[in-house]
Design a protein around this motif. Structure first.
Motif, PDB file in Angstrom:
ATOM      1  N   PHE A  51      47.261  42.393  42.044  1.00  0.00           N
ATOM      2  CA  PHE A  51      46.862  41.068  41.632  1.00  0.00           C
ATOM      3  C   PHE A  51      45.757  40.766  41.977  1.00  0.00           C
ATOM      4  CE2 PHE A  51      47.580  36.431  41.582  1.00  0.00           C
ATOM      5  CZ  PHE A  51      47.820  36.188  40.153  1.00  0.00           C
ATOM      6  N   ARG A  52      44.698  41.487  41.330  1.00  0.00           N
ATOM      7  CA  ARG A  52      43.288  41.460  41.920  1.00  0.00           C
ATOM      8  C   ARG A  52      42.178  41.552  40.915  1.00  0.00           C
ATOM      9  NH1 ARG A  52      43.067  46.700  45.363  1.00  0.00           N
ATOM     10  NH2 ARG A  52      40.911  45.963  45.243  1.00  0.00           N
ATOM     11  N   ASP A  53      40.937  41.447  41.410  1.00  0.00           N
ATOM     12  CA  ASP A  53      39.587  41.862  40.572  1.00  0.00           C
ATOM     13  C   ASP A  53      39.504  40.778  39.225  1.00  0.00           C
ATOM     14  OD1 ASP A  53      39.747  43.926  42.275  1.00  0.00           O
ATOM     15  OD2 ASP A  53      40.329  45.313  40.492  1.00  0.00           O
ATOM     16  N   PRO A  54      39.526  39.480  39.604  1.00  0.00           N
ATOM     17  CA  PRO A  54      39.464  38.568  38.463  1.00  0.00           C
ATOM     18  C   PRO A  54      38.001  38.549  37.901  1.00  0.00           C
ATOM     19  CG  PRO A  54      39.369  37.497  40.615  1.00  0.00           C
ATOM     20  CD  PRO A  54      39.844  38.839  40.860  1.00  0.00           C
ATOM     21  N   LYS A  55      37.988  38.736  36.572  1.00  0.00           N
ATOM     22  CA  LYS A  55      36.512  38.808  35.737  1.00  0.00           C
ATOM     23  C   LYS A  55      36.610  37.425  34.776  1.00  0.00           C
ATOM     24  CE  LYS A  55      34.337  41.437  36.588  1.00  0.00           C
ATOM     25  NZ  LYS A  55      34.011  42.589  35.712  1.00  0.00           N
ATOM     26  N   VAL A  56      35.830  36.729  35.121  1.00  0.00           N
ATOM     27  CA  VAL A  56      35.865  35.328  34.407  1.00  0.00           C
ATOM     28  C   VAL A  56      34.727  35.045  33.373  1.00  0.00           C
ATOM     29  CG1 VAL A  56      35.842  32.703  34.662  1.00  0.00           C
ATOM     30  CG2 VAL A  56      36.978  34.119  36.624  1.00  0.00           C
ATOM     31  N   ILE A  57      35.164  34.727  32.324  1.00  0.00           N
ATOM     32  CA  ILE A  57      34.194  34.533  31.375  1.00  0.00           C
ATOM     33  C   ILE A  57      34.304  33.162  30.469  1.00  0.00           C
ATOM     34  CG2 ILE A  57      33.710  36.918  30.651  1.00  0.00           C
ATOM     35  CD1 ILE A  57      35.324  36.321  28.054  1.00  0.00           C
ATOM     36  N   TRP A  58      33.378  32.440  29.938  1.00  0.00           N
ATOM     37  CA  TRP A  58      33.465  31.174  29.156  1.00  0.00           C
ATOM     38  C   TRP A  58      33.604  31.659  27.627  1.00  0.00           C
ATOM     39  CZ3 TRP A  58      34.821  26.298  29.182  1.00  0.00           C
ATOM     40  CH2 TRP A  58      34.469  25.678  28.560  1.00  0.00           C
ATOM     41  N   ASP A  59      34.701  31.408  27.072  1.00  0.00           N
ATOM     42  CA  ASP A  59      35.271  31.544  25.748  1.00  0.00           C
ATOM     43  C   ASP A  59      34.759  30.552  24.757  1.00  0.00           C
ATOM     44  OD1 ASP A  59      36.070  32.541  23.225  1.00  0.00           O
ATOM     45  OD2 ASP A  59      38.064  32.678  23.858  1.00  0.00           O
ATOM     46  N   SER A  60      33.528  30.465  24.198  1.00  0.00           N
ATOM     47  CA  SER A  60      32.908  29.383  23.489  1.00  0.00           C
ATOM     48  C   SER A  60      33.972  29.050  22.213  1.00  0.00           C
ATOM     49  CB  SER A  60      31.617  29.731  23.004  1.00  0.00           C
ATOM     50  OG  SER A  60      31.454  30.787  22.324  1.00  0.00           O
ATOM     51  N   ALA A  61      34.465  30.018  21.516  1.00  0.00           N
ATOM     52  CA  ALA A  61      35.195  29.886  20.529  1.00  0.00           C
ATOM     53  C   ALA A  61      36.575  28.771  20.835  1.00  0.00           C
ATOM     54  CB  ALA A  61      35.776  31.127  19.876  1.00  0.00           C
ATOM     55  N   SER A  62      37.045  29.050  21.908  1.00  0.00           N
ATOM     56  CA  SER A  62      38.191  28.201  22.178  1.00  0.00           C
ATOM     57  C   SER A  62      37.916  27.344  23.424  1.00  0.00           C
ATOM     58  CB  SER A  62      39.159  29.119  22.922  1.00  0.00           C
ATOM     59  OG  SER A  62      39.074  30.177  23.952  1.00  0.00           O
ATOM     60  N   SER A  63      36.482  27.144  23.692  1.00  0.00           N
ATOM     61  CA  SER A  63      36.008  26.097  24.612  1.00  0.00           C
ATOM     62  C   SER A  63      37.004  26.109  25.851  1.00  0.00           C
ATOM     63  CB  SER A  63      36.080  24.987  24.081  1.00  0.00           C
ATOM     64  OG  SER A  63      35.310  24.550  22.936  1.00  0.00           O
ATOM     65  N   GLN A  64      37.200  27.362  26.670  1.00  0.00           N
ATOM     66  CA  GLN A  64      37.785  27.437  27.832  1.00  0.00           C
ATOM     67  C   GLN A  64      37.186  28.584  28.790  1.00  0.00           C
ATOM     68  OE1 GLN A  64      42.061  27.920  27.121  1.00  0.00           O
ATOM     69  NE2 GLN A  64      41.577  29.804  25.524  1.00  0.00           N
ATOM     70  N   TRP A  65      37.549  28.634  29.996  1.00  0.00           N
ATOM     71  CA  TRP A  65      37.455  29.751  30.771  1.00  0.00           C
ATOM     72  C   TRP A  65      38.496  30.907  30.783  1.00  0.00           C
ATOM     73  CZ3 TRP A  65      32.831  30.058  32.914  1.00  0.00           C
ATOM     74  CH2 TRP A  65      32.307  28.905  33.202  1.00  0.00           C
ATOM     75  N   VAL A  66      38.380  32.050  30.498  1.00  0.00           N
ATOM     76  CA  VAL A  66      39.241  33.053  30.361  1.00  0.00           C
ATOM     77  C   VAL A  66      39.236  34.184  31.477  1.00  0.00           C
ATOM     78  CG1 VAL A  66      40.042  35.092  28.885  1.00  0.00           C
ATOM     79  CG2 VAL A  66      39.370  33.023  27.822  1.00  0.00           C
ATOM     80  N   MET A  67      40.230  34.479  32.188  1.00  0.00           N
ATOM     81  CA  MET A  67      40.040  35.659  33.393  1.00  0.00           C
ATOM     82  C   MET A  67      40.887  36.441  32.752  1.00  0.00           C
ATOM     83  SD  MET A  67      42.078  35.249  37.016  1.00  0.00           S
ATOM     84  CE  MET A  67      40.931  33.850  37.673  1.00  0.00           C
ATOM     85  N   ALA A  68      40.419  37.907  33.091  1.00  0.00           N
ATOM     86  CA  ALA A  68      41.218  38.993  33.072  1.00  0.00           C
ATOM     87  C   ALA A  68      41.436  39.557  34.429  1.00  0.00           C
ATOM     88  CB  ALA A  68      40.145  40.164  32.302  1.00  0.00           C
ATOM     89  N   LEU A  69      42.583  39.896  34.744  1.00  0.00           N
ATOM     90  CA  LEU A  69      42.911  40.317  36.080  1.00  0.00           C
ATOM     91  C   LEU A  69      43.951  41.695  36.098  1.00  0.00           C
ATOM     92  CD1 LEU A  69      42.977  38.895  38.863  1.00  0.00           C
ATOM     93  CD2 LEU A  69      45.274  37.979  38.136  1.00  0.00           C
ATOM     94  N   ALA A  70      43.491  42.377  37.036  1.00  0.00           N
ATOM     95  CA  ALA A  70      44.060  43.482  37.290  1.00  0.00           C
ATOM     96  C   ALA A  70      45.610  43.428  37.930  1.00  0.00           C
ATOM     97  CB  ALA A  70      43.373  44.742  37.864  1.00  0.00           C
ATOM     98  N   GLU A  71      46.681  44.036  37.171  1.00  0.00           N
ATOM     99  CA  GLU A  71      48.087  43.835  37.760  1.00  0.00           C
ATOM    100  C   GLU A  71      48.710  44.977  37.686  1.00  0.00           C
ATOM    101  OE1 GLU A  71      49.989  40.012  36.532  1.00  0.00           O
ATOM    102  OE2 GLU A  71      48.032  39.189  35.528  1.00  0.00           O
ATOM    103  N   GLY A  72      48.304  46.258  38.214  1.00  0.00           N
ATOM    104  CA  GLY A  72      49.009  47.188  38.461  1.00  0.00           C
ATOM    105  C   GLY A  72      48.737  48.039  36.961  1.00  0.00           C
ATOM    106  N   ASN A  73      49.621  48.384  36.170  1.00  0.00           N
ATOM    107  CA  ASN A  73      49.245  49.189  35.041  1.00  0.00           C
ATOM    108  C   ASN A  73      49.138  48.257  33.624  1.00  0.00           C
ATOM    109  OD1 ASN A  73      51.890  48.008  34.409  1.00  0.00           O
ATOM    110  ND2 ASN A  73      52.853  49.917  33.879  1.00  0.00           N
ATOM    111  N   LYS A  74      48.841  46.633  33.929  1.00  0.00           N
ATOM    112  CA  LYS A  74      48.658  45.755  33.177  1.00  0.00           C
ATOM    113  C   LYS A  74      47.212  45.144  33.306  1.00  0.00           C
ATOM    114  CE  LYS A  74      50.666  41.461  32.213  1.00  0.00           C
ATOM    115  NZ  LYS A  74      51.719  40.483  32.735  1.00  0.00           N
ATOM    116  N   ILE A  75      46.747  44.418  32.281  1.00  0.00           N
ATOM    117  CA  ILE A  75      45.627  43.645  32.441  1.00  0.00           C
ATOM    118  C   ILE A  75      46.385  42.114  31.874  1.00  0.00           C
ATOM    119  CG2 ILE A  75      43.460  42.775  31.641  1.00  0.00           C
ATOM    120  CD1 ILE A  75      43.169  45.206  33.696  1.00  0.00           C
ATOM    121  N   GLY A  76      46.391  41.037  32.859  1.00  0.00           N
ATOM    122  CA  GLY A  76      46.623  39.965  32.533  1.00  0.00           C
ATOM    123  C   GLY A  76      45.620  39.014  32.206  1.00  0.00           C
TER     124      GLY A  76
END
Length: 506
Positions: free
Chosen positions: A156-181
């Motif tokens: 449950f690691r390595d958060p990568k945060v960006i601002w998504d201007s199209a949806s006006s919100q912060w978005v995080m991609a997170l490594a969760e084993g064999n999944k990106i949450g």
């Protein structure tokens, strides 16, 4: 046995002042300079690399992303929360500039969200800076993302945060084993789960995923073909590769990512290009930021990172900073990468030869006199009518017995890196990591003509090869013997045509 490895520090790569470094953290431009952080372990034990404390964030800055100034540790490991609870060491994450003050720490505060791990439990904590990223304060409400299912959710690691201007919100991609949450937030403090991307659900096994990255690029620099890219640190052994940086192009709708093709592509075919981060140049007009962006990776590999013959009291380095673009090759949007133009000023006046023949005899090409451990080679080689050679081989950092070889195979249309007799590493590692280190690495580069262009960047104990303006890249650590400085250009058999060869040293 080979001789002692040179203790010379690389000239134009980021290295730690001492001890250990690994994952770079995505840079940003603020206060008239670039800020880069990387994971640093001052307690690294060279006698037993598996011992010692965890990592923290080390800070360096630059005006040109080539020469970096050290500022020391900026987010310390094992800091307590306001309640006196120690959340653990400081691991990979990302920092953003909160221009609109969504988190309440002030306009243009730097907000870092990163993984802290204590007692094997990974959670996400927030730290903020109000002095352009030079000092950070832990948020009193840490962790902002507690582990949702301990201990059954160890990854449950390595958060990568960006601002998504199209949806006006912060978005995080997170490594969760064999999944990106994927998670969303309005204030960087409270996060809601949105969706997950699991390659294994489509039969693609990339092992444990790490260090995700989500961003946009214009294909062929055409704004009408703007697309999303999801990149991850992945294991490519099921696909004839080592660990590296895999990526997909696709669509992002504000909540989920849909790839064009479930089979990934790879940013670099070499063994030592991992934990890659990318970033745009915020000094450019908004419309121009999608034509290309920058990227940097950690030059190492967990298959042998704890067994390398480190020297000089430091361990680890980052790759060159690269400019990356998406171009159409065949019918596929493909990542190409080249070193940023600022590196040009690193090297002196080059010496060149042209219109030569290359044979199995290294003297045939009549290369110019060369010396030193840090340099760049730019060369173009052709297989013309009457040429019966199959491979051009450039043997770097040689001493008559040991050398590293890079080159191009015209028959199989691929670039290659061979380092099984590079020097010290050849003799120093146990069998299993040595097998991973010694494996020949290749990347396919089909040719439109009979000519290939190779750019070979050597910096004492690393080599990065870029083919045909970045259509493929191979990056690897090397451990040459002390005084191993010869360069030879030969064929495997027969002859090839050397159109041009330029050598320039630091």
């Amino acid at each position: 046995m080979s001789s002692t490895c040179s203790a010379t520090r690389p000239d134009y790569h980021v290295t730690p002042p001492s001890a250990w470094m690994n994952d770079p953290q995505r840079p940003f431009y603020l206060g008239g300079e670039w800020h880069l952080y990387y994971l640093y372990n001052s307690d690294f034990n060279f006698s037993d690399p598996t011992a010692g404390g965890g990592t923290e964030w080390y800070h360096v800055t630059s005006n040109d992303m080539v020469v970096w100034t050290q500022h020391g540790v900026v987010i310390e490991k094992y800091l307590p929360t306001s309640g006196g609870i120690y959340l653990g060491d400081i691991e990979t994450g990302s920092a953003v500039i909160d221009t609109a003050n969504t988190a309440g720490f002030g306009a243009n505060a730097v907000v870092a969200i990163l993984t802290q791990m204590g007692d094997g439990l990974q959670q996400q904590s927030l730290f903020y800076s109000t002095d352009n990223g030079y000092t950070f304060t832990p948020y009193s409400g840490n962790p902002v993302m507690p582990n949702p299912n301990p201990p059954a959710k160890p990854a449950f690691r390595d958060p990568k945060v960006i601002w998504d201007s199209a949806s006006s919100q912060w978005v995080m991609a997170l490594a969760e084993g064999n999944k990106i949450g994927f998670y969303t937030s309005s204030n960087l403090k409270t996060w809601a789960y949105a969706s997950g991307f699991i390659p294994q659900n489509s039969g693609v096994d990339l092992g444990i995923l790490e260090c995700p990255d989500l961003y946009q690029l214009d294909v062929d620099q055409d704004p009408t073909k703007r697309t999303w890219v999801l990149a991850v640190g992945a294991n490519g052994y099921n696909y004839g590769r080592t660990t590296g940086t895999a990526y997909w192009t696709g669509a992002w709708n504000g909540a989920s990512f849909t790839p064009v093709n479930i089979l990934p592509q790879w940013m670099d075919g070499g063994p030592d290009f991992y934990a890659t981060v990318s970033w745009d140049d915020t000094r450019l007009p908004a419309a121009d930021r999608y034509a290309s962006r920058y990227a940097i990776g950690w030059m190492n590999n967990w298959e042998y990172a704890n067994d390398l013959p480190y020297f000089g009291g430091w361990a680890g380095q980052d790759s060159l900073v690269r400019e990356i673009k998406l171009i159409t090759i065949g019918s596929t949007a493909t990542m190409v990468s080249v070193p940023i133009s600022s590196y040009t000023g690193t090297f002196g006046t080059g010496v060149s030869v042209s219109s030569k023949t290359i044979t199995t005899n290294p003297a045939t090409a009549s290369l110019p006199a060369m010396a030193g451990g840090a340099y760049v080679i730019q060369t173009t080689v052709s297989k013309n009518a009457g040429d019966n050679g199959n491979e051009v081989r450039i043997k770097i950092k040689g001493d008559g017995t040991y050398a590293t070889t890079v080159g191009y195979d015209f028959v199989n249309t691929q670039v290659f890196l061979v380092r099984d007799i590079d020097g010290v590493a050849t003799d120093s590692m146990p069998t299993t990591p040595k097998q991973a280190y010694d494996t020949v690495r290749t990347a396919a580069v089909p040719l439109a003509t009979n000519t290939v262009t190779l750019s070979v960047y050597v910096d004492w104990n690393s080599v990065e090869v870029f083919v045909n303006n970045g259509k493929a890249a191979l990056s690897g650590l090397i451990y040459p013997n002390t005084g191993a400085e010869t360069i030879q250009m030969v064929t495997d058999t027969g002859q090839l045509t050397l159109d041009s060869f330029t050598y320039a040293s630091v």
